[in-house]
Motif scaffolding. Structure first.
Motif, PDB file in Angstrom:
ATOM      1  N   GLY A  82      59.960  18.904 -10.640  1.00 46.76           N
ATOM      2  CA  GLY A  82      59.889  17.798  -9.690  1.00 46.76           C
ATOM      3  C   GLY A  82      59.326  16.511 -10.264  1.00 46.76           C
ATOM      4  O   GLY A  82      58.703  15.727  -9.544  1.00 46.76           O
ATOM      5  N   LEU A  83      59.583  16.260 -11.542  1.00 46.97           N
ATOM      6  CA  LEU A  83      58.999  15.085 -12.195  1.00 46.97           C
ATOM      7  C   LEU A  83      59.882  13.846 -12.101  1.00 46.97           C
ATOM      8  O   LEU A  83      59.451  12.753 -12.460  1.00 46.97           O
ATOM      9  N   ALA A  84      61.100  14.000 -11.634  1.00 42.73           N
ATOM     10  CA  ALA A  84      61.997  12.870 -11.396  1.00 42.73           C
ATOM     11  C   ALA A  84      63.040  13.294 -10.378  1.00 42.73           C
ATOM     12  O   ALA A  84      63.537  14.418 -10.427  1.00 42.73           O
ATOM     13  N   PRO A  85      63.399  12.404  -9.457  1.00 41.27           N
ATOM     14  CA  PRO A  85      64.461  12.724  -8.507  1.00 41.27           C
ATOM     15  C   PRO A  85      65.793  12.895  -9.224  1.00 41.27           C
ATOM     16  O   PRO A  85      65.944  12.524 -10.392  1.00 41.27           O
ATOM     17  N   ALA A  86      66.754  13.448  -8.538  1.00 41.03           N
ATOM     18  CA  ALA A  86      68.064  13.694  -9.127  1.00 41.03           C
ATOM     19  C   ALA A  86      68.733  12.385  -9.525  1.00 41.03           C
ATOM     20  O   ALA A  86      68.605  11.359  -8.839  1.00 41.03           O
ATOM     21  N   LEU A  90      68.855   6.963  -4.939  1.00 43.49           N
ATOM     22  CA  LEU A  90      68.037   5.753  -4.872  1.00 43.49           C
ATOM     23  C   LEU A  90      66.625   6.044  -5.355  1.00 43.49           C
ATOM     24  O   LEU A  90      65.998   5.215  -6.026  1.00 43.49           O
ATOM     25  N   GLU A  91      66.147   7.247  -5.036  1.00 39.23           N
ATOM     26  CA  GLU A  91      64.794   7.618  -5.469  1.00 39.23           C
ATOM     27  C   GLU A  91      64.688   7.625  -6.997  1.00 39.23           C
ATOM     28  O   GLU A  91      63.680   7.205  -7.554  1.00 39.23           O
ATOM     29  N   ARG A  92      65.757   8.070  -7.662  1.00 41.15           N
ATOM     30  CA  ARG A  92      65.736   8.050  -9.123  1.00 41.15           C
ATOM     31  C   ARG A  92      65.778   6.619  -9.647  1.00 41.15           C
ATOM     32  O   ARG A  92      65.114   6.278 -10.641  1.00 41.15           O
ATOM     33  N   ALA A  93      66.527   5.777  -8.974  1.00 38.21           N
ATOM     34  CA  ALA A  93      66.572   4.374  -9.365  1.00 38.21           C
ATOM     35  C   ALA A  93      65.190   3.742  -9.284  1.00 38.21           C
ATOM     36  O   ALA A  93      64.829   2.902 -10.128  1.00 38.21           O
ATOM     37  N   ARG A  94      64.398   4.145  -8.292  1.00 35.74           N
ATOM     38  CA  ARG A  94      63.040   3.607  -8.164  1.00 35.74           C
ATOM     39  C   ARG A  94      62.168   4.048  -9.343  1.00 35.74           C
ATOM     40  O   ARG A  94      61.380   3.259  -9.873  1.00 35.74           O
ATOM     41  N   VAL A  95      62.311   5.303  -9.743  1.00 34.74           N
ATOM     42  CA  VAL A  95      61.555   5.778 -10.905  1.00 34.74           C
ATOM     43  C   VAL A  95      62.000   5.029 -12.167  1.00 34.74           C
ATOM     44  O   VAL A  95      61.170   4.583 -12.972  1.00 34.74           O
ATOM     45  N   ASN A  96      63.308   4.860 -12.322  1.00 35.03           N
ATOM     46  CA  ASN A  96      63.813   4.133 -13.487  1.00 35.03           C
ATOM     47  C   ASN A  96      63.377   2.667 -13.466  1.00 35.03           C
ATOM     48  O   ASN A  96      63.152   2.061 -14.521  1.00 35.03           O
TER      49      ASN A  96
END
Length: 207
Positions: A82-86, A90-96
């Protein structure tokens, strides 16, 4: 996996992520001043021609470099952590978005402070740039979230923790940024983070 690292350098970020994901890792310390692998004396450029850490050997002869790429590879290879969204969400885009900001703005802003030949004027300008980036992080954390994107620790938090640790040795300090101070304390208490700090000899000895 084998992680080439230097204590407290930006390689601490993938080190933390590997431990958060529960991935067994062999550590190879690099003397950046000499450009050599400590255990063997081998020139580090034979592993990473760019000459800097981190470098992750994911399989014999397969090396991944650049911290943001490494942590995403680890997270995507171990989605159960669970260290990065799929990818594609959009959630992964926020992490990126955070990874990019930390790499291009905060990490880059620190760089002049690690060059002893830079003038005091250059260093003062760098401190001002770092401070403005930290102010942005403080403003984001002011909404009460525990981590950069909410309540879930992600690969972006491992990177921010690593960079913010540099405020001590560079003299930038955290000042009155109470949210960021609390954030750093919260991240530092995570078992995987403590394990990485201990492995790199970065824990303060008990009084």
């Amino acid at each position: 996996m084998k992680l080439y690292f230097a204590p407290g350098a930006c390689s601490l970020s993938p080190h933390i992520v590997l431990r958060e994901a529960g991935v067994p890792v062999e550590l190879e310390r690099v003397d950046l001043a000499e450009g050599r692998i400590v255990s063997t004396g081998e020139a580090f450029r034979s592993v990473n021609p760019k000459g800097y850490v981190p470098a992750l050997e994911v399989a014999p002869g397969d090396i991944v470099t650049e911290g943001a790429a490494i942590v995403q590879h680890i997270a995507d290879s171990h989605p159960e952590a669970g260290l990065a969204p799929a990818a594609g969400t959009l959630e992964r885009a926020r992490v990126n978005e955070w990874l990019t900001f930390l790499s291009s703005e905060l990490h880059k802003a620190f760089s002049p402070l690690f060059r002893p030949d830079n003038s005091e004027e250059v260093k003062a300008a760098a401190i001002e740039r770092v401070a403005s980036r930290l102010d942005h992080v403080e403003s984001v954390l002011a909404d009460g979230r525990s981590y950069l994107t909410g309540e879930q620790f992600t690969i972006a938090d491992a990177y921010l923790f690593t960079l913010t640790n540099w405020t001590g040795p560079t003299g930038v300090g955290l000042g009155s940024r109470s949210k960021l101070i609390a954030y750093m304390d919260r991240v530092r208490q995570r078992p995987a983070v403590l394990a990485a700090l201990e492995a790199e000899g970065l824990l303060q000895p008990a009084a």
